[in-house]
Design an enzyme around this catalytic site. Sequence first.
Site, PDB file in Angstrom:
ATOM      1  N   ASP A   8       0.878  -1.170   0.000  1.00 12.92           N
ATOM      2  CA  ASP A   8       0.000   0.000   0.000  1.00 12.92           C
ATOM      3  C   ASP A   8       0.918   1.222   0.000  1.00 12.92           C
ATOM      4  OD1 ASP A   8      -2.295   1.620   0.216  1.00 12.92           O
ATOM      5  OD2 ASP A   8      -2.091   1.687   2.397  1.00 12.92           O
ATOM      6  N   GLU A  68      -1.496  -1.487  -4.960  1.00 13.77           N
ATOM      7  CA  GLU A  68      -2.712  -0.737  -5.273  1.00 13.77           C
ATOM      8  C   GLU A  68      -2.440   0.274  -6.383  1.00 13.77           C
ATOM      9  OE1 GLU A  68      -6.296   1.703  -3.032  1.00 13.77           O
ATOM     10  OE2 GLU A  68      -4.460   1.276  -1.928  1.00 13.77           O
ATOM     11  N   ASP A 140      -2.217   1.041   7.483  1.00 15.60           N
ATOM     12  CA  ASP A 140      -1.551   0.844   6.196  1.00 15.60           C
ATOM     13  C   ASP A 140      -1.130  -0.610   5.991  1.00 15.60           C
ATOM     14  OD1 ASP A 140      -1.342   3.678   5.084  1.00 15.60           O
ATOM     15  OD2 ASP A 140      -0.532   3.922   7.095  1.00 15.60           O
TER      16      ASP A 140
END
EC number: 3.1.21.10
Length: 174
Positions: A8, A68, A140
């Site tokens: 992430d 992502e 996160d």
Amino acid sequence: MTIILGIDPGSRVTGYGLIKESDRKIAYIDSGCIRTSNDVELSHKLLQIYDGICELMDHYSPTEVAIEQIFMHNNPNSALKLGHARGVAMVAAASHRVKICEYSAREIKQSVVGYGAAEKDQVSHMVVELLQLNRAPQKDAADALAIAICHSHMRNGLSKLIGSRGTKRRRMRL
């Protein structure tokens, strides 16, 4: 056995999550955050992210990496910094010659929760459930684990089942 590293990306905090997949079952390996120094230039922050991802690649030897995709920010400067962080994370993984897959936030939520517009706490809850963790990881890190779980589902075709089931529900409500 496949080891998946979920990333992430962020210019200040980059979350990571490692899972192993064997016989279509997933298990938690590790998760955490790469935090960059506040008092350094962007180029040095990017180097810290690169070094952190390389360290994870060297230590855990993941066979696949999932990250992502960029989403549009209201602030173009934030989007650019996120793009830089994402880029160096991808280069760090690519330098280790592993497969890298990208997923949108909607795909990740759909795969993990079964609903593409799920809230962050719903995603975190499902990460805890799916990996049988005692507590929720840092925000996160939980997102990175969700990305890794999404990749596991996608590579095994499980997301198609989840997606089609959601579509049928919507059609029946009309």
